[in-house]
Enzyme design. Structure first.
Site, PDB file in Angstrom:
ATOM      1  N   ASP A 212      54.864  34.296  29.757  1.00 26.68           N
ATOM      2  CA  ASP A 212      55.699  35.794  29.820  1.00 26.68           C
ATOM      3  C   ASP A 212      57.007  35.606  29.453  1.00 26.68           C
ATOM      4  O   ASP A 212      57.830  36.057  30.025  1.00 26.68           O
ATOM      5  CB  ASP A 212      55.302  36.534  30.964  1.00 26.68           C
ATOM      6  CG  ASP A 212      53.931  36.834  31.289  1.00 26.68           C
ATOM      7  OD1 ASP A 212      53.365  37.168  30.523  1.00 26.68           O
ATOM      8  OD2 ASP A 212      53.440  36.808  32.476  1.00 26.68           O
TER       9      ASP A 212
ATOM     10  N   GLY B 167      40.804  48.003  29.466  1.00 24.86           N
ATOM     11  CA  GLY B 167      40.986  48.369  27.969  1.00 24.86           C
ATOM     12  C   GLY B 167      41.708  49.543  27.715  1.00 24.86           C
ATOM     13  O   GLY B 167      41.907  50.304  26.803  1.00 24.86           O
ATOM     14  N   SER B 168      42.670  49.991  28.947  1.00 23.62           N
ATOM     15  CA  SER B 168      43.238  51.448  28.780  1.00 23.62           C
ATOM     16  C   SER B 168      44.334  51.206  27.632  1.00 23.62           C
ATOM     17  O   SER B 168      44.770  52.206  26.978  1.00 23.62           O
ATOM     18  CB  SER B 168      43.870  51.856  30.034  1.00 23.62           C
ATOM     19  OG  SER B 168      45.039  51.048  30.402  1.00 23.62           O
ATOM     20  N   ASN B 169      45.146  50.062  27.575  1.00 20.62           N
ATOM     21  CA  ASN B 169      45.952  49.895  26.478  1.00 20.62           C
ATOM     22  C   ASN B 169      45.562  49.895  25.161  1.00 20.62           C
ATOM     23  O   ASN B 169      45.848  50.564  24.134  1.00 20.62           O
ATOM     24  CB  ASN B 169      46.768  48.751  26.728  1.00 20.62           C
ATOM     25  CG  ASN B 169      47.888  48.831  27.578  1.00 20.62           C
ATOM     26  OD1 ASN B 169      49.045  49.354  27.101  1.00 20.62           O
ATOM     27  ND2 ASN B 169      47.919  48.109  28.769  1.00 20.62           N
TER      28      ASN B 169
ATOM     29  N   HIS C 260      53.447  43.163  29.296  1.00 17.96           N
ATOM     30  CA  HIS C 260      53.484  42.547  30.510  1.00 17.96           C
ATOM     31  C   HIS C 260      53.892  43.497  31.732  1.00 17.96           C
ATOM     32  O   HIS C 260      54.924  44.354  30.985  1.00 17.96           O
ATOM     33  CB  HIS C 260      54.341  41.656  30.426  1.00 17.96           C
ATOM     34  CG  HIS C 260      54.285  40.583  32.135  1.00 17.96           C
ATOM     35  ND1 HIS C 260      53.308  40.023  32.564  1.00 17.96           N
ATOM     36  CD2 HIS C 260      55.291  40.858  32.932  1.00 17.96           C
ATOM     37  CE1 HIS C 260      53.529  39.686  33.898  1.00 17.96           C
ATOM     38  NE2 HIS C 260      54.798  39.971  34.082  1.00 17.96           N
TER      39      HIS C 260
ATOM     40  N   MET D 110      43.185  37.926  29.717  1.00 18.22           N
ATOM     41  CA  MET D 110      43.862  37.223  31.109  1.00 18.22           C
ATOM     42  C   MET D 110      43.427  35.940  30.515  1.00 18.22           C
ATOM     43  O   MET D 110      42.519  35.067  31.402  1.00 18.22           O
ATOM     44  CB  MET D 110      43.071  37.707  31.992  1.00 18.22           C
ATOM     45  CG  MET D 110      43.140  39.110  32.504  1.00 18.22           C
ATOM     46  SD  MET D 110      44.961  39.314  32.619  1.00 18.22           S
ATOM     47  CE  MET D 110      45.084  38.673  34.292  1.00 18.22           C
TER      48      MET D 110
ATOM     49  N   GLU E  34      53.335  51.956  29.652  1.00 16.32           N
ATOM     50  CA  GLU E  34      52.708  50.865  28.548  1.00 16.32           C
ATOM     51  C   GLU E  34      51.931  51.451  27.533  1.00 16.32           C
ATOM     52  O   GLU E  34      52.196  51.160  26.536  1.00 16.32           O
ATOM     53  CB  GLU E  34      51.687  50.146  29.307  1.00 16.32           C
ATOM     54  CG  GLU E  34      52.504  49.310  30.634  1.00 16.32           C
ATOM     55  CD  GLU E  34      51.403  48.228  31.144  1.00 16.32           C
ATOM     56  OE1 GLU E  34      49.935  47.988  30.610  1.00 16.32           O
ATOM     57  OE2 GLU E  34      51.587  47.918  32.436  1.00 16.32           O
TER      58      GLU E  34
ATOM     59  N   SER F 251      56.989  45.332  29.490  1.00 17.52           N
ATOM     60  CA  SER F 251      58.086  44.829  28.362  1.00 17.52           C
ATOM     61  C   SER F 251      56.929  44.486  27.204  1.00 17.52           C
ATOM     62  O   SER F 251      55.695  43.855  27.640  1.00 17.52           O
ATOM     63  CB  SER F 251      58.423  43.583  28.787  1.00 17.52           C
ATOM     64  OG  SER F 251      59.256  43.406  30.173  1.00 17.52           O
TER      65      SER F 251
ATOM     66  N   ILE G  80      45.171  32.096  29.067  1.00 16.09           N
ATOM     67  CA  ILE G  80      46.616  31.425  28.586  1.00 16.09           C
ATOM     68  C   ILE G  80      46.237  31.161  26.967  1.00 16.09           C
ATOM     69  O   ILE G  80      45.319  30.682  26.795  1.00 16.09           O
ATOM     70  CB  ILE G  80      46.770  30.217  29.186  1.00 16.09           C
ATOM     71  CG1 ILE G  80      47.198  30.605  30.746  1.00 16.09           C
ATOM     72  CG2 ILE G  80      47.982  29.407  28.637  1.00 16.09           C
ATOM     73  CD1 ILE G  80      48.057  29.866  31.628  1.00 16.09           C
TER      74      ILE G  80
ATOM     75  N   ASN H  70      52.292  40.492  23.506  1.00 14.16           N
ATOM     76  CA  ASN H  70      51.524  41.075  24.839  1.00 14.16           C
ATOM     77  C   ASN H  70      52.508  41.937  25.421  1.00 14.16           C
ATOM     78  O   ASN H  70      53.517  42.345  25.244  1.00 14.16           O
ATOM     79  CB  ASN H  70      51.672  39.492  25.757  1.00 14.16           C
ATOM     80  CG  ASN H  70      50.903  39.823  26.755  1.00 14.16           C
ATOM     81  OD1 ASN H  70      50.009  40.336  26.853  1.00 14.16           O
ATOM     82  ND2 ASN H  70      51.745  39.448  27.886  1.00 14.16           N
TER      83      ASN H  70
HETATM   84  C1  GRF Z   1      48.186  46.132  31.897  1.00  7.71           C
HETATM   85  O1  GRF Z   1      48.672  46.226  33.196  1.00  7.71           O
HETATM   86  C2  GRF Z   1      49.034  44.939  31.183  1.00  7.71           C
HETATM   87  O2  GRF Z   1      50.356  45.162  31.165  1.00  7.71           O
HETATM   88  C3  GRF Z   1      48.530  43.689  31.587  1.00  7.71           C
HETATM   89  O3  GRF Z   1      47.291  43.923  31.807  1.00  7.71           O
HETATM   90  C4  GRF Z   1      46.953  45.161  32.144  1.00  7.71           C
HETATM   91  C5  GRF Z   1      45.745  45.677  31.297  1.00  7.71           C
HETATM   92  O4  GRF Z   1      45.393  46.684  31.417  1.00  7.71           O
HETATM   93  N1  GRF Z   1      48.784  42.676  30.548  1.00  7.71           N
HETATM   94  P1  GRF Z   1      44.270  47.437  30.359  1.00  7.71           P
HETATM   95  O5  GRF Z   1      42.977  46.645  30.428  1.00  7.71           O
HETATM   96  O6  GRF Z   1      44.915  47.976  29.080  1.00  7.71           O
HETATM   97  O7  GRF Z   1      43.953  48.815  31.158  1.00  7.71           O
END
Ligand code: GRF
Length: 218
Positions: free
Chosen positions: A147, A18-20, A111, A92, A176, A138, A94, A109
């Site tokens: 993707d 969950g860093s994003n 990626h 993760m 990201e 991206s 589909i 998404n």
């Molecule tokens: C990231 O590298 C993102 O590009 C990919 O999955 C990873 C998720 O990382 N889709 P996080 O859970 O957001 O840390």
């Protein structure tokens, strides 16, 4: 500027760290994360949402008769929430065609590669093995391929000779965390528009993209 500023609602789907999600929470200037859903109850990202008082819901495979039923439940919950966008952040699983049909052009998404290069998993290792000089991330619209949807924006990083999978992953991840909130905030205020066949950027945002080192479709 869109008059619905701050009313732009997103649902974030995660599976893990969950860093994003953390970056989106921190930089949610013009959008509101109304709920975080996870297909893994143990996803550490859920706690980040809870810490910010964002509602969460998780789904456990063993609570459903089939994976299809679980996916359907996640889709139904998204539908119920009536978000402007469904945002995948390390989700993760589909996305099935019926989910995409329920949110046409409205599932995004991020990626970790410069698509269309390196779709799928293990992008950092594959980039290193191919001795690429550039790598990156991206933000794209999700379609029925893996993707393959319309690219909204990309950020590149240099691959150094001494890079390992870990150092490269960290470099890409840092970008990201900048580009995903940037895209979502600008979608929320109408500076980016997702049309059927193309993505349209306002002229001022094109300038900003250049300054930030983001590549956008022209
Ligand atoms: C990231 O590298 C993102 O590009 C990919 O999955 C990873 C998720 O990382 N889709 P996080 O859970 O957001 O840390």
């Amino acid at each position: 500027m869109n008059s619905n500023v701050n009313n732009y609602k997103i649902v974030v789907l995660i599976s893990g760290r969950g860093s994003n999600l953390a970056a989106l929470i921190k930089d949610s200037k013009y959008f509101k994360i109304i709920e975080v859903l996870s297909n893994k109850p143990e996803a550490t990202g859920l706690q980040l949402a809870k810490n910010s008082a964002i509602p969460t819901k998780s789904y456990r495979r063993s609570d459903f008769q089939s994976l299809a039923q679980m996916k359907s439940a996640i889709k139904d919950r998204c539908f119920e929430l009536e978000p402007d966008l469904v945002v995948l952040a390390g989700f993760m699983q589909i996305i099935e065609p019926d989910f995409i049909a329920a949110f046409p052009n409205r599932i995004l998404n991020i990626h970790p590669s410069l698509l269309p290069a390196y779709p799928g998993l293990d992008t950092h290792a594959r980039v290193l093995a191919a001795q690429e000089k550039k790598h990156g991330c991206s933000v794209h619209v999700v379609d029925t391929g893996i993707d393959t949807g319309k690219i909204i924006a990309q950020a590149a990083v240099d691959v150094a000779a001494k890079d390992t999978e870990e150092t490269l992953a960290a470099k890409v991840l840092a970008r990201e965390h900048q580009i995903y909130p940037w895209v979502l905030n600008n979608l929320a205020i109408g500076e980016i528009r997702l049309l059927d066949k193309q993505v349209v950027f306002s002229d001022s945002l094109k300038q900003q993209a250049k300054q930030l080192g983001f590549n956008i479709p022209i």
